[in-house]
Motif scaffolding. Sequence first.
Motif, short mmCIF file in Angstrom:
data_model
loop_
_atom_site.label_atom_id
_atom_site.label_comp_id
_atom_site.label_asym_id
_atom_site.label_seq_id
_atom_site.Cartn_x
_atom_site.Cartn_y
_atom_site.Cartn_z
N ASP A 58 0.82 -1.21 0.00
CA ASP A 58 0.00 0.00 0.00
C ASP A 58 0.86 1.26 0.00
N GLY A 59 1.95 1.21 -0.76
CA GLY A 59 2.80 2.37 -0.93
C GLY A 59 3.88 2.55 0.13
N LEU A 60 3.86 1.74 1.19
CA LEU A 60 4.88 1.81 2.23
C LEU A 60 5.89 0.69 2.04
N PRO A 61 7.15 0.93 2.40
CA PRO A 61 8.13 -0.15 2.29
C PRO A 61 7.68 -1.37 3.10
N ALA A 62 7.64 -2.52 2.47
CA ALA A 62 7.17 -3.75 3.12
C ALA A 62 7.98 -4.07 4.37
N HIS A 63 9.27 -3.80 4.34
CA HIS A 63 10.12 -4.11 5.49
C HIS A 63 9.61 -3.44 6.75
N ILE A 64 9.23 -2.21 6.64
CA ILE A 64 8.79 -1.45 7.81
C ILE A 64 7.52 -2.05 8.40
N LEU A 65 6.67 -2.61 7.57
CA LEU A 65 5.45 -3.24 8.07
C LEU A 65 5.72 -4.66 8.58
N GLU B 172 14.55 -9.86 2.95
CA GLU B 172 14.57 -9.48 1.53
C GLU B 172 13.96 -8.10 1.32
N ALA B 173 12.86 -7.83 2.02
CA ALA B 173 12.24 -6.50 1.91
C ALA B 173 13.18 -5.43 2.46
N GLY B 174 13.94 -5.77 3.48
CA GLY B 174 14.92 -4.84 4.03
C GLY B 174 16.05 -4.56 3.05
N GLU B 175 16.47 -5.59 2.35
CA GLU B 175 17.53 -5.39 1.34
C GLU B 175 17.03 -4.50 0.20
N TRP B 176 15.77 -4.66 -0.18
CA TRP B 176 15.18 -3.78 -1.19
C TRP B 176 15.20 -2.33 -0.70
N LEU B 177 14.79 -2.14 0.56
CA LEU B 177 14.75 -0.79 1.13
C LEU B 177 16.16 -0.22 1.26
N GLU B 178 17.12 -1.04 1.64
CA GLU B 178 18.50 -0.60 1.79
C GLU B 178 19.04 -0.02 0.47
N ASP C 259 25.54 2.78 10.50
CA ASP C 259 24.43 2.27 11.30
C ASP C 259 23.55 1.32 10.48
N LEU C 260 23.28 1.67 9.25
CA LEU C 260 22.46 0.82 8.39
C LEU C 260 23.20 -0.48 8.08
N HIS C 261 24.50 -0.40 7.85
CA HIS C 261 25.29 -1.60 7.59
C HIS C 261 25.23 -2.54 8.80
N ASN C 262 25.37 -2.00 10.01
CA ASN C 262 25.29 -2.80 11.23
C ASN C 262 23.91 -3.46 11.34
N HIS C 263 22.85 -2.69 11.08
CA HIS C 263 21.49 -3.22 11.14
C HIS C 263 21.30 -4.36 10.14
N THR C 264 21.80 -4.17 8.94
CA THR C 264 21.68 -5.19 7.91
C THR C 264 22.41 -6.46 8.30
N GLN C 265 23.60 -6.31 8.83
CA GLN C 265 24.39 -7.48 9.25
C GLN C 265 23.67 -8.24 10.36
N LEU C 266 23.15 -7.52 11.34
CA LEU C 266 22.43 -8.18 12.43
C LEU C 266 21.15 -8.84 11.91
N THR D 248 21.34 -12.27 10.43
CA THR D 248 21.57 -13.40 11.35
C THR D 248 20.29 -13.95 11.95
N PHE D 249 19.19 -13.19 11.88
CA PHE D 249 18.00 -13.60 12.63
C PHE D 249 17.40 -14.90 12.14
N VAL D 250 17.61 -15.26 10.90
CA VAL D 250 17.05 -16.51 10.40
C VAL D 250 17.53 -17.69 11.24
N TYR D 251 18.77 -17.65 11.72
CA TYR D 251 19.29 -18.73 12.56
C TYR D 251 18.58 -18.78 13.90
#
Length: 160
Positions: A5-12, A61-67, A75-82, A85-88
């Motif tokens: 709905d027009g908002l980045p999917a990652h944020i939702l 994946e939605a976060g990578e699109w937004l990135e 800060d964004l690089h750190n967030h992306t790296q962390l 890891t969450f899938v594990y």
Amino acid sequence: MSTIDGLPAHILLVHAIVVLAPLTALLAISSALWPAARRRLVWLTVALATVVAVLTPITTEAGEWLEGRVGRNADLHNHTQLGDTFVYFAIALLAGAILVAVVHVRETRGRAVSRMLVGAVAVLTIAAGVAATVQVYRIGESGARAGWSGVSAQPVRAGK
């Protein structure tokens, strides 16, 4: 998935993870430690752990699109790296929930379940639940830093 709905999917999507992962951890730990909770909550816990495990790579994946659409910084690089890891942690949480379900099935079929097995499952489930919850916090905190870095804590006065 890029937008909803027009908002980045990652944020939702990230809000689902932020709510469901700690909730699932709490239910899994309760079920591992308390037989009455296990009887009532085990299948809900497995279902929620499955949802978290499925949503995690979609959210990443939605976060990578937004990135790719915002300015990259440390800060964004750190967030992306962390976040990567969450899938594990999600898989470990699902494994803990499944192990609790195995204990539950054995108990309901009248098979003897050793205290050692129940204790080992509880320890593994507690470790997975606490680790997943801590990692959700770490990822969220780093995402907040990435999103809000440079924003003043002082209110802006109208007319100035």
